[in-house]
Motif scaffolding. Structure first.
Motif, PDB file in Angstrom:
ATOM      1  N   ILE A  21       5.946  31.442  22.690  1.00 30.26           N
ATOM      2  CA  ILE A  21       6.820  30.649  23.548  1.00 30.26           C
ATOM      3  C   ILE A  21       7.475  29.538  22.730  1.00 30.26           C
ATOM      4  N   ARG A  22       8.794  29.472  22.797  1.00 31.80           N
ATOM      5  CA  ARG A  22       9.522  28.349  22.226  1.00 31.80           C
ATOM      6  C   ARG A  22       9.799  27.356  23.346  1.00 31.80           C
ATOM      7  N   SER A  23       9.406  26.126  23.126  1.00 30.29           N
ATOM      8  CA  SER A  23       9.558  25.073  24.134  1.00 30.29           C
ATOM      9  C   SER A  23      10.131  23.835  23.472  1.00 30.29           C
ATOM     10  N   LEU A  24      10.458  22.840  24.284  1.00 31.55           N
ATOM     11  CA  LEU A  24      10.906  21.568  23.744  1.00 31.55           C
ATOM     12  C   LEU A  24       9.729  20.852  23.075  1.00 31.55           C
ATOM     13  N   LEU A  25      10.025  20.092  22.039  1.00 36.21           N
ATOM     14  CA  LEU A  25       8.965  19.428  21.284  1.00 36.21           C
ATOM     15  C   LEU A  25       8.208  18.423  22.138  1.00 36.21           C
ATOM     16  N   ASP A  26       8.921  17.690  23.006  1.00 35.60           N
ATOM     17  CA  ASP A  26       8.281  16.683  23.843  1.00 35.60           C
ATOM     18  C   ASP A  26       9.224  16.322  24.992  1.00 35.60           C
ATOM     19  N   LYS A  27       8.821  15.329  25.792  1.00 33.50           N
ATOM     20  CA  LYS A  27       9.610  14.924  26.961  1.00 33.50           C
ATOM     21  C   LYS A  27      10.812  14.056  26.602  1.00 33.50           C
ATOM     22  N   GLN A  28      10.979  13.741  25.331  1.00 29.68           N
ATOM     23  CA  GLN A  28      12.061  12.844  24.928  1.00 29.68           C
ATOM     24  C   GLN A  28      13.353  13.585  24.589  1.00 29.68           C
ATOM     25  N   GLN A  29      13.357  14.896  24.686  1.00 24.80           N
ATOM     26  CA  GLN A  29      14.520  15.684  24.286  1.00 24.80           C
ATOM     27  C   GLN A  29      15.603  15.624  25.368  1.00 24.80           C
ATOM     28  N   PHE A  30      16.793  15.204  24.979  1.00 25.14           N
ATOM     29  CA  PHE A  30      17.910  15.167  25.929  1.00 25.14           C
ATOM     30  C   PHE A  30      19.211  15.266  25.151  1.00 25.14           C
ATOM     31  N   SER A  31      19.965  16.302  25.428  1.00 28.42           N
ATOM     32  CA  SER A  31      21.283  16.478  24.827  1.00 28.42           C
ATOM     33  C   SER A  31      22.172  17.104  25.884  1.00 28.42           C
ATOM     34  N   ASP A  32      23.187  16.385  26.297  1.00 26.58           N
ATOM     35  CA  ASP A  32      24.026  16.840  27.402  1.00 26.58           C
ATOM     36  C   ASP A  32      25.488  16.505  27.125  1.00 26.58           C
ATOM     37  N   PRO A  33      26.056  17.060  26.050  1.00 23.99           N
ATOM     38  CA  PRO A  33      27.423  16.690  25.657  1.00 23.99           C
ATOM     39  C   PRO A  33      28.483  17.080  26.676  1.00 23.99           C
ATOM     40  N   LEU A  34      28.199  18.077  27.527  1.00 33.93           N
ATOM     41  CA  LEU A  34      29.191  18.534  28.498  1.00 33.93           C
ATOM     42  C   LEU A  34      29.000  17.908  29.875  1.00 33.93           C
ATOM     43  N   GLY A  35      28.021  17.043  30.019  1.00 33.81           N
ATOM     44  CA  GLY A  35      27.814  16.354  31.290  1.00 33.81           C
ATOM     45  C   GLY A  35      27.212  17.202  32.379  1.00 33.81           C
ATOM     46  N   ALA A  36      26.506  18.276  32.003  1.00 34.92           N
ATOM     47  CA  ALA A  36      25.910  19.152  33.015  1.00 34.92           C
ATOM     48  C   ALA A  36      24.844  18.429  33.824  1.00 34.92           C
ATOM     49  N   ALA A  37      24.065  17.557  33.156  1.00 35.58           N
ATOM     50  CA  ALA A  37      23.012  16.821  33.864  1.00 35.58           C
ATOM     51  C   ALA A  37      23.593  15.935  34.950  1.00 35.58           C
ATOM     52  N   GLU A  38      24.628  15.197  34.584  1.00 31.42           N
ATOM     53  CA  GLU A  38      25.260  14.308  35.559  1.00 31.42           C
ATOM     54  C   GLU A  38      25.831  15.092  36.733  1.00 31.42           C
ATOM     55  N   GLN A  39      26.439  16.236  36.462  1.00 31.97           N
ATOM     56  CA  GLN A  39      27.038  17.045  37.521  1.00 31.97           C
ATOM     57  C   GLN A  39      25.985  17.565  38.494  1.00 31.97           C
ATOM     58  N   LEU A  40      24.796  17.887  37.981  1.00 28.28           N
ATOM     59  CA  LEU A  40      23.728  18.415  38.825  1.00 28.28           C
ATOM     60  C   LEU A  40      22.846  17.317  39.414  1.00 28.28           C
ATOM     61  N   GLY A  41      23.091  16.068  39.008  1.00 28.52           N
ATOM     62  CA  GLY A  41      22.276  14.975  39.523  1.00 28.52           C
ATOM     63  C   GLY A  41      20.898  14.917  38.922  1.00 28.52           C
ATOM     64  N   ILE A  42      20.729  15.428  37.682  1.00 25.46           N
ATOM     65  CA  ILE A  42      19.438  15.413  37.003  1.00 25.46           C
ATOM     66  C   ILE A  42      19.425  14.259  36.012  1.00 25.46           C
ATOM     67  N   SER A  43      18.439  13.386  36.119  1.00 24.93           N
ATOM     68  CA  SER A  43      18.354  12.239  35.229  1.00 24.93           C
ATOM     69  C   SER A  43      17.953  12.679  33.830  1.00 24.93           C
ATOM     70  N   SER A  44      18.187  11.805  32.856  1.00 28.34           N
ATOM     71  CA  SER A  44      17.806  12.124  31.475  1.00 28.34           C
ATOM     72  C   SER A  44      16.294  12.283  31.350  1.00 28.34           C
ATOM     73  N   ALA A  45      15.523  11.577  32.194  1.00 25.51           N
ATOM     74  CA  ALA A  45      14.065  11.687  32.153  1.00 25.51           C
ATOM     75  C   ALA A  45      13.593  13.030  32.701  1.00 25.51           C
ATOM     76  N   ALA A  46      14.264  13.525  33.729  1.00 24.66           N
ATOM     77  CA  ALA A  46      13.869  14.797  34.341  1.00 24.66           C
ATOM     78  C   ALA A  46      14.437  16.004  33.603  1.00 24.66           C
ATOM     79  N   TRP A  47      15.521  15.794  32.872  1.00 23.65           N
ATOM     80  CA  TRP A  47      16.226  16.901  32.227  1.00 23.65           C
ATOM     81  C   TRP A  47      15.323  17.775  31.357  1.00 23.65           C
ATOM     82  N   PRO A  48      14.434  17.228  30.503  1.00 23.39           N
ATOM     83  CA  PRO A  48      13.653  18.096  29.618  1.00 23.39           C
ATOM     84  C   PRO A  48      12.453  18.769  30.268  1.00 23.39           C
ATOM     85  N   LEU A  49      12.130  18.467  31.514  1.00 23.84           N
ATOM     86  CA  LEU A  49      10.890  18.963  32.107  1.00 23.84           C
ATOM     87  C   LEU A  49      10.856  20.482  32.218  1.00 23.84           C
TER      88      LEU A  49
END
Length: 234
Positions: A21-49
């Motif tokens: 399984i390839r997963s994110l290294l930790d909960k601090q990972q956040f990269s959203d250059p296209l603004g998908a998180a903002e459009q979906l209403g997902i916070s930067s803290a919740a995004w990597p979960l």
């Protein structure tokens, strides 16, 4: 995965071979250059979960590893994240569709299929929150078994998850939810009862092992009571 630090692990699942399984290294990972998180209403803290392995997901995967194979059974995993349970089902030859609302879930799932030399599997965008402009996503049809882990993590006053499950549960379907005692279980039982689902709870308390930490939670099995047609006396 551009913009993210990831790790690759061999994950043991009782009853089946380990999965890479390839997963994110930790909960601090956040990269959203296209603004998908903002459009979906997902916070930067919740995004990597979505991209982390969670204990309840491991419990669900283990349960699916021991489930008897049933010819023609259609399975849907909701909020699949990295899709560990779906990967177990797929490797065993089950007809499974993985679903999640996160824009990156498909990419990680496809990478994990590749790492395990598995054929492509079905994936759909699944969203039960009505704030999503695309409604329920592109999950279509009804299923014999719907599974999910740790999906009762927040209050759902509008019962959107219960409505979603009702829409996609076939006649006689079961719904399996692994819940790590988040505290929203009682309210969800009432919401499911509106759709005539009865529930049986199974405790999943497990002591700490060398390969896994202790776990406390429950498997919630929802099913509508079977109705029998009345037979007129002759």
């Amino acid at each position: 995965m551009p913009g993210y630090l990831t790790k690759q692990e061999s994950i043991p699942v009782p009853g089946v071979a380990n999965l890479f399984i390839r997963s994110l290294l930790d909960k601090q990972q956040f990269s959203d250059p296209l603004g998908a998180a903002e459009q979906l209403g997902i916070s930067s803290a919740a995004w990597p979960l979505f991209g982390l392995l969670w204990p309840s997901g491991a419990q669900l995967a283990a349960r699916m590893a021991s489930r008897p194979l049933r010819t023609g059974e259609r399975i849907l995993e909701i909020g699949c994240g990295l899709g560990l349970a779906s990967l177990v089902c797929h490797r065993r030859g089950m007809d499974v569709t993985a679903s999640d609302c996160h824009p990156l879930a498909r990419q990680f799932l496809e990478e994990n299929l590749r790492l395990n030399a598995l054929a492509p599997m079905k994936y759909r965008t699944g969203q039960w929150g009505t704030d999503n402009p695309q409604g329920m996503g592109d999950v279509q049809g009804q299923f014999d078994l719907i599974i999910g882990s740790d999906v009762l993590y927040e209050r759902d006053a509008r019962a959107t998850l219960a409505h979603f499950l009702d829409a996609h549960a076939d006649q006689g379907a079961q719904i399996w939810i692994v819940d790590p005692n988040r505290g929203n279980r009682a309210a969800f039982h009432k919401q499911m009862a509106v759709h005539r689902f009865e529930v049986v709870e199974e405790r999943l308390d497990c002591p700490a092992l060398e390969s896994a930490p202790a776990y406390k939670g429950r498997l919630l099995v929802y099913e509508r009571p079977r109705t029998h047609a009345l037979v007129e006396p002759t």
